[in-house]
Write a protein that holds these residues in place. Structure first.
Motif, PDB file in Angstrom:
ATOM      1  N   ARG A 101       0.825  -1.208   0.000  1.00  0.00           N
ATOM      2  CA  ARG A 101       0.000   0.000   0.000  1.00  0.00           C
ATOM      3  C   ARG A 101       0.863   1.264   0.000  1.00  0.00           C
ATOM      4  NH1 ARG A 101      -5.425   1.064   1.263  1.00  0.00           N
ATOM      5  NH2 ARG A 101      -5.824   3.151   0.429  1.00  0.00           N
ATOM      6  N   ALA A 102       1.975   1.227   0.753  1.00  0.00           N
ATOM      7  CA  ALA A 102       2.881   2.370   0.771  1.00  0.00           C
ATOM      8  C   ALA A 102       3.513   2.591  -0.600  1.00  0.00           C
ATOM      9  CB  ALA A 102       3.967   2.165   1.824  1.00  0.00           C
ATOM     10  N   VAL A 103       3.860   1.502  -1.280  1.00  0.00           N
ATOM     11  CA  VAL A 103       4.427   1.620  -2.630  1.00  0.00           C
ATOM     12  C   VAL A 103       3.382   2.155  -3.596  1.00  0.00           C
ATOM     13  CG1 VAL A 103       5.307   0.293  -4.606  1.00  0.00           C
ATOM     14  CG2 VAL A 103       6.252  -0.091  -2.317  1.00  0.00           C
ATOM     15  N   GLU A 104       2.144   1.673  -3.484  1.00  0.00           N
ATOM     16  CA  GLU A 104       1.072   2.179  -4.351  1.00  0.00           C
ATOM     17  C   GLU A 104       0.903   3.684  -4.167  1.00  0.00           C
ATOM     18  OE1 GLU A 104      -3.767   1.936  -4.814  1.00  0.00           O
ATOM     19  OE2 GLU A 104      -2.734   0.210  -3.964  1.00  0.00           O
ATOM     20  N   THR A 105       0.878   4.125  -2.913  1.00  0.00           N
ATOM     21  CA  THR A 105       0.733   5.555  -2.623  1.00  0.00           C
ATOM     22  C   THR A 105       1.892   6.355  -3.198  1.00  0.00           C
ATOM     23  OG1 THR A 105      -0.502   5.075  -0.589  1.00  0.00           O
ATOM     24  CG2 THR A 105       0.512   7.254  -0.770  1.00  0.00           C
ATOM     25  N   ALA A 106       3.110   5.812  -3.057  1.00  0.00           N
ATOM     26  CA  ALA A 106       4.289   6.505  -3.589  1.00  0.00           C
ATOM     27  C   ALA A 106       4.257   6.580  -5.114  1.00  0.00           C
ATOM     28  CB  ALA A 106       5.558   5.798  -3.119  1.00  0.00           C
ATOM     29  N   LEU A 107       3.850   5.491  -5.744  1.00  0.00           N
ATOM     30  CA  LEU A 107       3.765   5.493  -7.208  1.00  0.00           C
ATOM     31  C   LEU A 107       2.719   6.480  -7.691  1.00  0.00           C
ATOM     32  CD1 LEU A 107       4.101   1.671  -7.966  1.00  0.00           C
ATOM     33  CD2 LEU A 107       5.692   3.466  -8.692  1.00  0.00           C
ATOM     34  N   GLU A 108       1.590   6.534  -7.010  1.00  0.00           N
ATOM     35  CA  GLU A 108       0.547   7.497  -7.395  1.00  0.00           C
ATOM     36  C   GLU A 108       1.048   8.932  -7.236  1.00  0.00           C
ATOM     37  OE1 GLU A 108      -2.672   6.346  -4.874  1.00  0.00           O
ATOM     38  OE2 GLU A 108      -3.507   4.943  -6.343  1.00  0.00           O
ATOM     39  N   LYS A 109       1.860   9.156  -6.222  1.00  0.00           N
ATOM     40  CA  LYS A 109       2.383  10.502  -5.955  1.00  0.00           C
ATOM     41  C   LYS A 109       3.472  10.899  -6.951  1.00  0.00           C
ATOM     42  CE  LYS A 109       4.710  13.214  -2.341  1.00  0.00           C
ATOM     43  NZ  LYS A 109       5.254  13.190  -0.958  1.00  0.00           N
ATOM     44  N   PHE A 110       4.362   9.966  -7.266  1.00  0.00           N
ATOM     45  CA  PHE A 110       5.554  10.307  -8.031  1.00  0.00           C
ATOM     46  C   PHE A 110       5.458  10.023  -9.529  1.00  0.00           C
ATOM     47  CE2 PHE A 110       7.707   9.376  -3.797  1.00  0.00           C
ATOM     48  CZ  PHE A 110       7.824  10.723  -3.466  1.00  0.00           C
ATOM     49  N   THR A 111       4.449   9.258  -9.966  1.00  0.00           N
ATOM     50  CA  THR A 111       4.332   8.938 -11.393  1.00  0.00           C
ATOM     51  C   THR A 111       3.651  10.088 -12.127  1.00  0.00           C
ATOM     52  OG1 THR A 111       4.162   6.574 -10.920  1.00  0.00           O
ATOM     53  CG2 THR A 111       3.407   7.318 -13.089  1.00  0.00           C
ATOM     54  N   PRO A 112       4.318  10.694 -13.126  1.00  0.00           N
ATOM     55  CA  PRO A 112       3.675  11.760 -13.899  1.00  0.00           C
ATOM     56  C   PRO A 112       2.355  11.277 -14.499  1.00  0.00           C
ATOM     57  CG  PRO A 112       6.026  11.674 -14.386  1.00  0.00           C
ATOM     58  CD  PRO A 112       5.710  10.461 -13.559  1.00  0.00           C
ATOM     59  N   SER A 113       1.381  12.148 -14.552  1.00  0.00           N
ATOM     60  CA  SER A 113       0.012  11.762 -14.921  1.00  0.00           C
ATOM     61  C   SER A 113      -0.060  11.064 -16.273  1.00  0.00           C
ATOM     62  CB  SER A 113      -0.897  12.988 -14.921  1.00  0.00           C
ATOM     63  OG  SER A 113      -0.409  13.979 -15.820  1.00  0.00           O
ATOM     64  N   GLU A 114       0.783  11.467 -17.214  1.00  0.00           N
ATOM     65  CA  GLU A 114       0.692  10.884 -18.556  1.00  0.00           C
ATOM     66  C   GLU A 114       1.174   9.434 -18.604  1.00  0.00           C
ATOM     67  OE1 GLU A 114       4.471  13.554 -18.891  1.00  0.00           O
ATOM     68  OE2 GLU A 114       2.680  13.401 -17.628  1.00  0.00           O
ATOM     69  N   PHE A 115       1.866   8.981 -17.552  1.00  0.00           N
ATOM     70  CA  PHE A 115       2.354   7.600 -17.513  1.00  0.00           C
ATOM     71  C   PHE A 115       1.542   6.714 -16.577  1.00  0.00           C
ATOM     72  CE2 PHE A 115       6.362  10.138 -18.190  1.00  0.00           C
ATOM     73  CZ  PHE A 115       6.481   9.853 -19.540  1.00  0.00           C
ATOM     74  N   ARG A 116       0.588   7.280 -15.859  1.00  0.00           N
ATOM     75  CA  ARG A 116      -0.080   6.544 -14.786  1.00  0.00           C
ATOM     76  C   ARG A 116      -0.920   5.380 -15.303  1.00  0.00           C
ATOM     77  NH1 ARG A 116      -2.021  10.806 -10.797  1.00  0.00           N
ATOM     78  NH2 ARG A 116       0.197  11.271 -10.908  1.00  0.00           N
ATOM     79  N   GLN A 117      -1.518   5.539 -16.468  1.00  0.00           N
ATOM     80  CA  GLN A 117      -2.357   4.473 -17.003  1.00  0.00           C
ATOM     81  C   GLN A 117      -1.561   3.199 -17.289  1.00  0.00           C
ATOM     82  OE1 GLN A 117      -5.738   4.404 -17.475  1.00  0.00           O
ATOM     83  NE2 GLN A 117      -5.526   2.288 -18.129  1.00  0.00           N
ATOM     84  N   ASP A 118      -0.332   3.361 -17.739  1.00  0.00           N
ATOM     85  CA  ASP A 118       0.473   2.205 -18.158  1.00  0.00           C
ATOM     86  C   ASP A 118       1.549   1.804 -17.152  1.00  0.00           C
ATOM     87  OD1 ASP A 118      -0.867   1.926 -20.629  1.00  0.00           O
ATOM     88  OD2 ASP A 118       0.371   3.494 -21.524  1.00  0.00           O
ATOM     89  N   ALA A 119       1.696   2.570 -16.085  1.00  0.00           N
ATOM     90  CA  ALA A 119       2.836   2.385 -15.177  1.00  0.00           C
ATOM     91  C   ALA A 119       2.942   0.976 -14.623  1.00  0.00           C
ATOM     92  CB  ALA A 119       2.758   3.397 -14.026  1.00  0.00           C
ATOM     93  N   HIS A 120       1.829   0.417 -14.141  1.00  0.00           N
ATOM     94  CA  HIS A 120       1.963  -0.889 -13.486  1.00  0.00           C
ATOM     95  C   HIS A 120       2.264  -1.992 -14.492  1.00  0.00           C
ATOM     96  CE1 HIS A 120      -2.344  -2.168 -14.193  1.00  0.00           C
ATOM     97  NE2 HIS A 120      -1.818  -3.359 -14.063  1.00  0.00           N
ATOM     98  N   HIS A 121       1.809  -1.820 -15.738  1.00  0.00           N
ATOM     99  CA  HIS A 121       2.156  -2.815 -16.767  1.00  0.00           C
ATOM    100  C   HIS A 121       3.653  -2.784 -17.062  1.00  0.00           C
ATOM    101  CE1 HIS A 121      -1.975  -3.847 -17.512  1.00  0.00           C
ATOM    102  NE2 HIS A 121      -2.289  -2.619 -17.845  1.00  0.00           N
ATOM    103  N   TRP A 122       4.202  -1.594 -17.225  1.00  0.00           N
ATOM    104  CA  TRP A 122       5.648  -1.496 -17.482  1.00  0.00           C
ATOM    105  C   TRP A 122       6.453  -2.092 -16.341  1.00  0.00           C
ATOM    106  CZ3 TRP A 122       4.428   4.154 -18.897  1.00  0.00           C
ATOM    107  CH2 TRP A 122       4.187   4.278 -20.257  1.00  0.00           C
TER     108      TRP A 122
END
Length: 214
Positions: A157-178
Motif C-alpha cells: 500500500r505504501a508503494v502504491e501511494t508513492a507510485l501514485e504521488k511520483f508517477t507523472p500523470s501521462e504515464f499513470r495508465q500504463d505504469a503498473h504494466h511497465w
C-alpha cells in the motif's frame, strides 16, 4: 530519486513498449476479473492454460453458475489454491447476477466487496478493463519500486501511494504494466539482470549485477 530521473525511467520504458497490457488472456471485463482472481499465487501462463479451456464453456456469470463449483474446479485444478478460488468464482458470479445485472462494476468499493477480490485485483480491473489510471502493486512492482528507488515503501500500500504521488500523470495508465513486465523479465527477484537493463543508468540499485560467466 528526483522527478527528472523518474520521468526518464518512464520515458525509457514507454519507448520500449508504447502500449503495454496484461499477459492474462481475456476478452471481456468478466473474463479479466476471473483471470486476475485466479492469478493470485499463480503464473499468468498457468492461468491462461486453464482459462483457454474454461472461458469457451463459461465466460459470463450465469454460465459460470451453471458450470458450478465442481465444474470450475475441474478446469482450474492445475492452479494453486484452486479449491478456494473455485468457491470465490462461483460466489462472485452469483453476486454479479443478483446485484449488478451480470455486469462487472467499475467502482472500487463494489469490486472489493466481491469474494476473492482485494485491492490489487480491483486495481487491475479498473485499469485494464475500464481505463482508470490505477496502479496495482504485486510482488514484482513492489520489488522494482524499492530496488530502483523509483517509489520505495515498506508494504504494497505504501508503494502504491508513492507510485501514485511520483508517477507523472501521462504515464499513470500504463505504469503498473511497465513495472510488472520489467520485474518479471529483467529486474528479477533472485538476480536482477542489470547488464541488459534499459533503465540501468537511472536505477539507484547497488551493486549492479555483472553478466553471468560464459
Amino acid at each position: 530519486m528526483n522527478a527528472q530521473k523518474r520521468r526518464a525511467i518512464y520515458e525509457t520504458l514507454q519507448s520500449l513498449d508504447p502500449h503495454p497490457t496484461t499477459e492474462l488472456e481475456y476478452r471481456t471485463p468478466f473474463e479479466l476479473l476471473i483471470a486476475v482472481m485466479l492469478s493470485a499465487q499463480a503464473t499468468d501462463v498457468g492461468v491462461n492454460k486453464a482459462t483457454r479451456k474454461m472461458f469457451p464453456v463459461a465466460n459470463t456469470p450465469r454460465a459460470m453458475l451453471e458450470l458450478g463449483e465442481a465444474g470450475v474446479t475441474e478446469y482450474i485444478k492445475t492452479i494453486g489454491l484452486y479449491r478456494t478460488k473455485a468457491k470465490n468464482v462461483i460466489a462472485t458470479s452469483r453476486i454479479l447476477l443478483e446485484q449488478y445485472g451480470g455486469e462487472v462494476p467499475a467502482e472500487r468499493e463494489a469490486l472489493e466487496g466481491l469474494p476473492g477480490v482485494g485491492r490489487k485485483t480491483a486495481n487491475v480491473v479498473l485499469n485494464t478493463a475500464f481505463g482508470q489510471p490505477t496502479i496495482a502493486v504485486d510482488t514484482h512492482i513492489f520489488r522494482v519500486s524499492n530496488r530502483t528507488g523509483l517509489a520505495p515503501g515498506k508494504d504494497v500500500r505504501a508503494v502504491e501511494t508513492a507510485l501514485e504521488k511520483f508517477t507523472p500523470s501521462e504515464f499513470r495508465q500504463d505504469a503498473h504494466h511497465w513495472l510488472i513486465l520489467h520485474g518479471r523479465y529483467v529486474c528479477k527477484a533472485r538476480r536482477p539482470e542489470c547488464w541488459h537493463c534499459a533503465i540501468e543508468p537511472l536505477c539507484e540499485y547497488r551493486p549492479k549485477t555483472p553478466p553471468p560467466e560464459l
